[in-house]
Design a protein around this motif. Structure first.
Motif, mmCIF file in Angstrom:
data_model
loop_
_atom_site.group_PDB
_atom_site.id
_atom_site.type_symbol
_atom_site.label_atom_id
_atom_site.label_comp_id
_atom_site.label_asym_id
_atom_site.label_seq_id
_atom_site.Cartn_x
_atom_site.Cartn_y
_atom_site.Cartn_z
ATOM 1 N N TRP A 67 -15.705 -13.049 6.567
ATOM 2 C CA TRP A 67 -16.516 -14.190 6.128
ATOM 3 C C TRP A 67 -16.729 -15.158 7.273
ATOM 4 O O TRP A 67 -15.830 -15.393 8.088
ATOM 5 N N ASN A 70 -20.973 -19.146 5.534
ATOM 6 C CA ASN A 70 -21.608 -18.901 4.240
ATOM 7 C C ASN A 70 -22.134 -17.480 4.074
ATOM 8 O O ASN A 70 -22.988 -17.218 3.224
ATOM 9 N N THR A 71 -21.643 -16.560 4.870
ATOM 10 C CA THR A 71 -22.039 -15.156 4.740
ATOM 11 C C THR A 71 -20.804 -14.284 4.636
ATOM 12 O O THR A 71 -19.833 -14.469 5.378
ATOM 13 N N ASN A 85 -24.820 -13.344 0.680
ATOM 14 C CA ASN A 85 -24.732 -14.791 0.594
ATOM 15 C C ASN A 85 -23.439 -15.160 -0.128
ATOM 16 O O ASN A 85 -23.171 -14.679 -1.232
ATOM 17 N N ASP A 88 -23.936 -16.778 -3.870
ATOM 18 C CA ASP A 88 -24.363 -16.028 -5.054
ATOM 19 C C ASP A 88 -24.235 -14.515 -4.922
ATOM 20 O O ASP A 88 -24.537 -13.773 -5.849
ATOM 21 N N LYS A 90 -25.995 -12.472 -3.140
ATOM 22 C CA LYS A 90 -27.241 -11.754 -2.903
ATOM 23 C C LYS A 90 -27.273 -11.153 -1.499
ATOM 24 O O LYS A 90 -26.796 -11.754 -0.535
ATOM 25 N N GLU A 91 -27.866 -9.961 -1.408
ATOM 26 C CA GLU A 91 -27.905 -9.226 -0.149
ATOM 27 C C GLU A 91 -28.841 -9.899 0.850
ATOM 28 O O GLU A 91 -29.986 -10.221 0.529
ATOM 29 N N GLN A 92 -28.351 -10.089 2.083
ATOM 30 C CA GLN A 92 -29.166 -10.653 3.160
ATOM 31 C C GLN A 92 -29.685 -9.554 4.080
ATOM 32 O O GLN A 92 -30.796 -9.621 4.572
#
Length: 393
Positions: A67, A70-71, A85, A88, A90-92
């Motif tokens: 980590w 924020n990723t 992310n 939430d 969600k895939e970046q």
């Protein structure tokens, strides 16, 4: 013995079925403790969960998320690496490090195994095929890829312009952080039989401190790749091959000039960082990384007791024995509590003051093998099936 590397839980299972002479009879059968009944004082909230490939299945793997900023970065054994992310899930971005072998053929899996780490805009991961990858954290593209001296079973560690990797054949290598070029290699020696796992190095004052399969802790000068000192904390002994395992597979912890190191069948030892001399030693063993915090040492021993000890002489402060043989992960400190996962997919929350349970929850049916990760206000954990979970309290 031809098989040099073993994973202890798997070895025990095979040995019991085959009737190998390492064990004497029915009294040696290891039974998992029943799930303790816990009256939850709070209920941790699952913020999100997402799948990262196919996980690790029944294979030994030290893969766990990393980590930063924020990723969350996570991977599966076959080669899928994702950036998520942290808020939430969600895939970046997503990349696949498996090798294409032909138009009609299945891809050759990357066999990622060494855990993920982040530093300086790169995500680092190693593999059972001896590959070390540096991925650009912005999009997952490969910045460089290097062939190491052997399997990379522990996470790469970036420090002082180097990426340090500890291979299964006992080599500690320093790779140039910008190019991946091997700058130096140190042979830490290996016995004929050892556990399947390696110590990730700790770094302090220009030195890499790492445990070896021979029961020694070594300090290596990183700018030259030279051994400064070595200290044995575990001496092979006992009637069986298992009893004679002396691996130091845990990552040493360096606090205030003291190196805390832990061997499987040996000792918890406090060593002087400058000289390597033993300051004190306690007879307790583990393959799980430990925590040193506020004058206390927290660890899960080889029988899955959760133990708190004092850094002043290693005196036992409390011991939680209700999770015996549940194949616990290493502990993590989160929000003032110790958290461990088990092979049945439960998370157990433990009071650091007295070792009492404060919460328990079933999370994933595939179970947990690697420790939770603290990411700011969230607790992350990856299941063997590949699902990554984020919790808050």
């Amino acid at each position: 013995m031809e098989l040099r590397k073993i994973l202890l839980p798997a070895l025990i299972s095979v040995t019991l079925l085959s009737g190998c002479s390492w064990f004497s009879g029915e009294e040696d059968v290891v039974k998992m403790s029943p799930l303790p009944k816990v009256e939850n004082q709070f209920t941790p909230e699952e913020v999100w969960s997402t799948s990262v490939g196919d996980g690790v299945g029944d294979y030994y793997s030290n893969l766990h998320p990393a980590w930063s900023e924020n990723t969350v970065y996570a991977a599966d054994r076959f080669g899928v690496v994702k950036a998520l992310n942290a808020g939430d899930g969600k895939e970046q971005w997503k990349v696949d490090l498996s090798t294409k072998t032909g138009f009609f053929s299945k891809n050759l899996p990357a066999l990622l195994s060494g855990g993920l780490s982040y530093d300086g805009g790169h995500v680092y991961v190693g593999s059972e095929r001896g590959q070390v990858y540096a991925l650009n954290s912005s999009d997952g593209s490969i910045a460089w890829q290097t062939k190491a001296a052997g399997e990379v079973l522990s996470r790469p560690v970036a420090s002082d312009g180097l990426v340090l990797v500890h291979t299964s054949n006992g080599m500690l290598q320093g790779l140039d952080q910008s190019s991946g070029v091997v700058k130096w290699t140190v042979n830490l020696d290996v016995p004929a039989l050892s556990l399947r796992g390696e110590s990730a190095p700790a770094t302090a004052f220009g030195a890499a401190i790492v445990g070896g399969d021979n029961g020694r802790v070594s300090a290596v000068m990183m700018n030259q790749g030279q051994i400064i000192w070595q200290q044995r904390i575990s001496q092979p002994g006992g009637a069986t091959e298992i009893d004679r395992l002396a691996d130091v597979d845990t990552t040493p912890v360096v606090v205030d000039g003291v190196v805390y190191a832990l061997a499987y069948n040996g000792s918890l030892a406090a060593l002087d960082l400058r000289s390597g001399q033993v300051m004190w030693k306690r007879e307790i063993g583990s393959v799980n990384d430990m925590i040193v915090d506020a004058g206390r040492i927290y660890l899960v021993d080889q029988d899955d007791r959760v133990v708190a000890l004092s850094t002043d002489g290693g005196v036992t402060l409390w011991r939680q024995s209700d999770l015996l043989h549940r194949n616990l992960t290493a502990p993590v400190l989160y929000n003032g509590y110790l958290v461990v996962g088990d092979s049945e997919g439960y998370l157990h929350w433990v009071n650091t003051t007295d070792g009492r349970f404060v919460a328990q929850q079933k999370v994933d049916g595939s179970g947990f093998q690697t420790s939770p990760v603290v990411a700011s206000d969230k607790l992350l954990i990856q299941a063997k099936g590949g699902e990554v979970y984020a919790f808050t309290r």
